[in-house]
Design a protein around this motif. Structure first.
Motif, PDB file in Angstrom:
ATOM      1  N   LYS A 121      -2.574   4.398  -5.096  1.00 18.23           N
ATOM      2  CA  LYS A 121      -1.548   5.313  -4.582  1.00 18.23           C
ATOM      3  C   LYS A 121      -0.390   5.445  -5.558  1.00 18.23           C
ATOM      4  O   LYS A 121       0.151   6.544  -5.765  1.00 18.23           O
ATOM      5  CB  LYS A 121      -1.040   4.815  -3.230  1.00 18.23           C
ATOM      6  CG  LYS A 121      -0.021   5.754  -2.611  1.00 18.23           C
ATOM      7  CD  LYS A 121       0.226   5.457  -1.154  1.00 18.23           C
ATOM      8  CE  LYS A 121       1.155   6.507  -0.552  1.00 18.23           C
ATOM      9  NZ  LYS A 121       1.356   6.304   0.881  1.00 18.23           N
ATOM     10  N   MET A 178      -3.807   5.060   7.209  1.00 19.01           N
ATOM     11  CA  MET A 178      -3.603   5.448   5.816  1.00 19.01           C
ATOM     12  C   MET A 178      -3.471   6.957   5.718  1.00 19.01           C
ATOM     13  O   MET A 178      -4.136   7.700   6.445  1.00 19.01           O
ATOM     14  CB  MET A 178      -4.760   4.961   4.939  1.00 19.01           C
ATOM     15  CG  MET A 178      -4.809   3.450   4.772  1.00 19.01           C
ATOM     16  SD  MET A 178      -6.208   2.898   3.769  1.00 19.01           S
ATOM     17  CE  MET A 178      -5.836   3.686   2.191  1.00 19.01           C
ATOM     18  N   ARG A 200     -12.745   6.081   8.709  1.00 19.27           N
ATOM     19  CA  ARG A 200     -11.475   5.979   7.999  1.00 19.27           C
ATOM     20  C   ARG A 200     -10.891   7.352   7.655  1.00 19.27           C
ATOM     21  O   ARG A 200      -9.673   7.554   7.697  1.00 19.27           O
ATOM     22  CB  ARG A 200     -11.696   5.144   6.724  1.00 19.27           C
ATOM     23  CG  ARG A 200     -10.542   5.115   5.751  1.00 19.27           C
ATOM     24  CD  ARG A 200      -9.279   4.625   6.384  1.00 19.27           C
ATOM     25  NE  ARG A 200      -9.207   3.180   6.488  1.00 19.27           N
ATOM     26  CZ  ARG A 200      -8.245   2.545   7.130  1.00 19.27           C
ATOM     27  NH1 ARG A 200      -7.303   3.240   7.748  1.00 19.27           N
ATOM     28  NH2 ARG A 200      -8.208   1.242   7.204  1.00 19.27           N
ATOM     29  N   ILE A 216       0.829  -1.213   0.000  1.00 14.91           N
ATOM     30  CA  ILE A 216       0.000   0.000   0.000  1.00 14.91           C
ATOM     31  C   ILE A 216       0.857   1.253   0.000  1.00 14.91           C
ATOM     32  O   ILE A 216       0.659   2.162  -0.806  1.00 14.91           O
ATOM     33  CB  ILE A 216      -0.942   0.015   1.231  1.00 14.91           C
ATOM     34  CG1 ILE A 216      -2.026  -1.052   1.072  1.00 14.91           C
ATOM     35  CG2 ILE A 216      -1.579   1.393   1.412  1.00 14.91           C
ATOM     36  CD1 ILE A 216      -2.986  -1.117   2.241  1.00 14.91           C
ATOM     37  N   ASP A 217       1.831   1.306   0.895  1.00 15.72           N
ATOM     38  CA  ASP A 217       2.581   2.545   1.110  1.00 15.72           C
ATOM     39  C   ASP A 217       3.877   2.653   0.317  1.00 15.72           C
ATOM     40  O   ASP A 217       4.466   3.724   0.247  1.00 15.72           O
ATOM     41  CB  ASP A 217       2.903   2.705   2.606  1.00 15.72           C
ATOM     42  CG  ASP A 217       1.646   2.984   3.415  1.00 15.72           C
ATOM     43  OD1 ASP A 217       0.743   3.635   2.874  1.00 15.72           O
ATOM     44  OD2 ASP A 217       1.570   2.545   4.564  1.00 15.72           O
ATOM     45  N   TYR A 265      -5.884   0.123  10.012  1.00 19.50           N
ATOM     46  CA  TYR A 265      -4.553   0.370   9.477  1.00 19.50           C
ATOM     47  C   TYR A 265      -4.416   1.842   9.089  1.00 19.50           C
ATOM     48  O   TYR A 265      -5.246   2.372   8.342  1.00 19.50           O
ATOM     49  CB  TYR A 265      -4.306  -0.512   8.248  1.00 19.50           C
ATOM     50  CG  TYR A 265      -2.949  -0.297   7.634  1.00 19.50           C
ATOM     51  CD1 TYR A 265      -1.816  -0.878   8.195  1.00 19.50           C
ATOM     52  CD2 TYR A 265      -2.791   0.506   6.508  1.00 19.50           C
ATOM     53  CE1 TYR A 265      -0.565  -0.687   7.641  1.00 19.50           C
ATOM     54  CE2 TYR A 265      -1.535   0.710   5.951  1.00 19.50           C
ATOM     55  CZ  TYR A 265      -0.437   0.117   6.522  1.00 19.50           C
ATOM     56  OH  TYR A 265       0.807   0.324   5.977  1.00 19.50           O
TER      57      TYR A 265
END
Length: 246
Positions: free
Chosen positions: A171, A226, A212, A109-110, A224
């Motif tokens: 992303k 974000m 979120r 993801i990151d 998690y």
């Protein structure tokens, strides 16, 4: 009688190990040659097989020595203790496995911006599914199946991995702009998957999205972490998708 080198070939155990077993009194040779080489019989071979088996199921050499030497050894108690140890180790290794999957999926993801602190924060907190379940009324979900289908960072199930990959792709290509065809195709797949996984849970998903978008609320529910940038981008891309859906 077997010369130590023959015994090595027969058992698959190294000469160095035999010498160590001899030194600690675990497995002594029957005798030695005039040149000082160790000699073993079938009795030692049988004992060696017992030693190797007990090592395989987790016993230490010091324990094995006592177990094989004592005629009054409580085998049932020893095996029960070893079983308890193995079960606790399974639990420990399972947690390590989950942490490793979270690290891998976090990087998905990151990317290069990933920080291990995110996983450490999650590891030290309560399970997010349990936190969400405890707030069932607040979140307005109809049944626990919705919770089971939420993406889990430490999971290897295909659905979780697809959600993680979609967010990671979003992303990665943010620089293209939220109206770009590639971005819109990702959003389209997200929309389809949302229908597949969370049909009739719109109220729950809307509430979850509100949580979120807030760093404080996300932390409260142990979600998690974000970046706000990707969340804002996702929201703009989704609004654009809905406005241009044919």
């Amino acid at each position: 009688m077997f010369h130590i080198n023959e015994f090595k070939k027969l058992s698959g155990v190294s000469v160095r190990t035999f010498r160590y077993y001899d030194k600690i009194g675990l497995l002594k040779p029957v005798s030695k040659t005039e040149g000082g080489h160790r000699l073993y019989s079938y009795t030692e071979l049988k004992k060696l097989q017992q030693i190797q088996f007990l090592k395989t199921i987790g016993f230490q050499l010091s324990e094995i020595k006592m177990m094989l030497e004592s005629e009054e050894w409580d085998w049932s108690n020893s095996l029960m203790k070893q079983l308890s140890y193995v079960i606790s180790e399974q639990d420990r290794l399972s947690k390590i496995e989950t942490s490793l999957r979270e690290l891998i999926n976090g990087i998905a993801i990151d990317g290069e911006e990933f920080r291990i602190k995110k996983i450490m924060d999650l590891y030290n907190n309560q399970d997010s599914k349990e936190v969400l379940k405890n707030n069932r009324d607040t979140l307005n979900f109809k049944n626990t199946e919705a919770l089971e289908k939420l993406p889990k960072m430490g999971s290897s199930d295909p659905d979780s991995l697809e959600w993680i990959a979609l967010v990671g792709q979003l992303k990665k290509h943010m620089h293209l702009g939220y109206s770009n065809t590639r971005i819109q195709n990702i959003i389209k797949r997200m929309e389809v998957k949302k229908g597949e996984d969370f049909n009739d849970e719109d109220a729950f998903l809307d509430k979850l999205w509100d949580i979120r978008k807030s760093p404080e609320e996300s932390e409260k529910y142990n979600l998690y972490p974000m970046d706000q940038e990707i969340l804002n981008f996702m929201e703009k891309a989704y609004i654009y998708y809905l406005g241009h859906k044919s």
